[in-house]
Design a protein around this motif. Structure first.
Motif, PDB file in Angstrom:
ATOM      1  N   SER A  22       6.899   0.246  21.742  1.00  0.00           N
ATOM      2  CA  SER A  22       6.019  -0.882  21.408  1.00  0.00           C
ATOM      3  C   SER A  22       6.228  -1.333  19.969  1.00  0.00           C
ATOM      4  O   SER A  22       6.139  -2.527  19.665  1.00  0.00           O
ATOM      5  N   TYR A  23       6.540  -0.402  19.077  1.00  0.00           N
ATOM      6  CA  TYR A  23       6.810  -0.775  17.689  1.00  0.00           C
ATOM      7  C   TYR A  23       8.155  -1.480  17.561  1.00  0.00           C
ATOM      8  O   TYR A  23       8.327  -2.370  16.736  1.00  0.00           O
ATOM      9  N   ARG A  24       9.137  -1.093  18.384  1.00  0.00           N
ATOM     10  CA  ARG A  24      10.427  -1.786  18.381  1.00  0.00           C
ATOM     11  C   ARG A  24      10.238  -3.227  18.829  1.00  0.00           C
ATOM     12  O   ARG A  24      10.807  -4.149  18.241  1.00  0.00           O
ATOM     13  N   THR A  25       9.424  -3.427  19.858  1.00  0.00           N
ATOM     14  CA  THR A  25       9.146  -4.776  20.348  1.00  0.00           C
ATOM     15  C   THR A  25       8.440  -5.601  19.281  1.00  0.00           C
ATOM     16  O   THR A  25       8.790  -6.760  19.036  1.00  0.00           O
ATOM     17  N   ASP A  36      18.815  -6.730  22.657  1.00  0.00           N
ATOM     18  CA  ASP A  36      20.187  -6.530  23.098  1.00  0.00           C
ATOM     19  C   ASP A  36      20.612  -5.112  22.820  1.00  0.00           C
ATOM     20  O   ASP A  36      20.274  -4.590  21.765  1.00  0.00           O
ATOM     21  N   PRO A  37      21.243  -4.379  23.612  1.00  0.00           N
ATOM     22  CA  PRO A  37      21.874  -4.712  24.881  1.00  0.00           C
ATOM     23  C   PRO A  37      20.943  -4.557  26.079  1.00  0.00           C
ATOM     24  O   PRO A  37      21.280  -4.974  27.174  1.00  0.00           O
ATOM     25  N   CYS A  38      19.763  -3.955  25.899  1.00  0.00           N
ATOM     26  CA  CYS A  38      18.846  -3.790  27.032  1.00  0.00           C
ATOM     27  C   CYS A  38      17.406  -3.760  26.530  1.00  0.00           C
ATOM     28  O   CYS A  38      17.133  -3.930  25.354  1.00  0.00           O
ATOM     29  N   ASN A  39      16.495  -3.521  27.436  1.00  0.00           N
ATOM     30  CA  ASN A  39      15.069  -3.487  27.158  1.00  0.00           C
ATOM     31  C   ASN A  39      14.732  -2.467  26.061  1.00  0.00           C
ATOM     32  O   ASN A  39      15.367  -1.418  25.964  1.00  0.00           O
ATOM     33  N   ASP A  40      13.722  -2.772  25.249  1.00  0.00           N
ATOM     34  CA  ASP A  40      13.323  -1.899  24.138  1.00  0.00           C
ATOM     35  C   ASP A  40      12.952  -0.497  24.610  1.00  0.00           C
ATOM     36  O   ASP A  40      13.309   0.497  23.977  1.00  0.00           O
ATOM     37  N   HIS A  44      14.762   3.224  23.644  1.00  0.00           N
ATOM     38  CA  HIS A  44      14.035   4.391  23.142  1.00  0.00           C
ATOM     39  C   HIS A  44      14.100   5.571  24.108  1.00  0.00           C
ATOM     40  O   HIS A  44      14.105   6.716  23.674  1.00  0.00           O
ATOM     41  N   PHE A  45      14.140   5.307  25.403  1.00  0.00           N
ATOM     42  CA  PHE A  45      14.196   6.401  26.372  1.00  0.00           C
ATOM     43  C   PHE A  45      15.533   7.138  26.315  1.00  0.00           C
ATOM     44  O   PHE A  45      15.575   8.358  26.285  1.00  0.00           O
ATOM     45  N   PHE A  46      16.627   6.386  26.287  1.00  0.00           N
ATOM     46  CA  PHE A  46      17.939   7.018  26.347  1.00  0.00           C
ATOM     47  C   PHE A  46      18.480   7.452  24.992  1.00  0.00           C
ATOM     48  O   PHE A  46      19.317   8.352  24.925  1.00  0.00           O
ATOM     49  N   CYS A  47      18.025   6.813  23.915  1.00  0.00           N
ATOM     50  CA  CYS A  47      18.569   7.149  22.597  1.00  0.00           C
ATOM     51  C   CYS A  47      17.479   7.005  21.530  1.00  0.00           C
ATOM     52  O   CYS A  47      17.580   6.165  20.631  1.00  0.00           O
TER      53      CYS A  47
END
Length: 92
Positions: A22-25, A36-40, A44-47
């Motif tokens: 939510s902070y990234r958004t 980019d390249p995918c959803n925020d 955060h989930f993968f990296c």
């Protein structure tokens, strides 16, 4: 306070990305950055560690005092440098 919440969620559920994305958004919207390249949340989930480092560097490069936290910098008036709009096609 936010860091305490993050650590608790991370240790209890191992899925702190739900809180931190939510902070990234919010950061992306405030600074006018592309998603980019995918959803925020996927970033955060993968990296998670890479995403947090990227956000830290972005804030630091724009002159934010990261030690003050989000609320400490909220009152600063920041202008995002944007390229001028070209009304006609560029020709050689």
């Amino acid at each position: 306070m936010n860091s305490v919440i993050f650590v608790l969620i991370y240790h209890l559920t191992s899925c702190a990305c739900l809180y931190s994305c939510s902070y990234r958004t919010k950061l992306r919207r405030q600074l006018g950055l592309k998603q980019d390249p995918c959803n925020d949340c996927l970033v955060h989930f993968f990296c998670l560690r890479c995403a947090l480092c990227q956000e830290y560097r972005e804030l630091k490069s724009r002159g934010f005092n990261v030690e003050k936290g989000w609320d400490g910098n909220a009152n600063l008036n920041r202008e995002v440098a944007m390229a001028p709009k070209v009304e006609v096609d560029m020709k050689r």
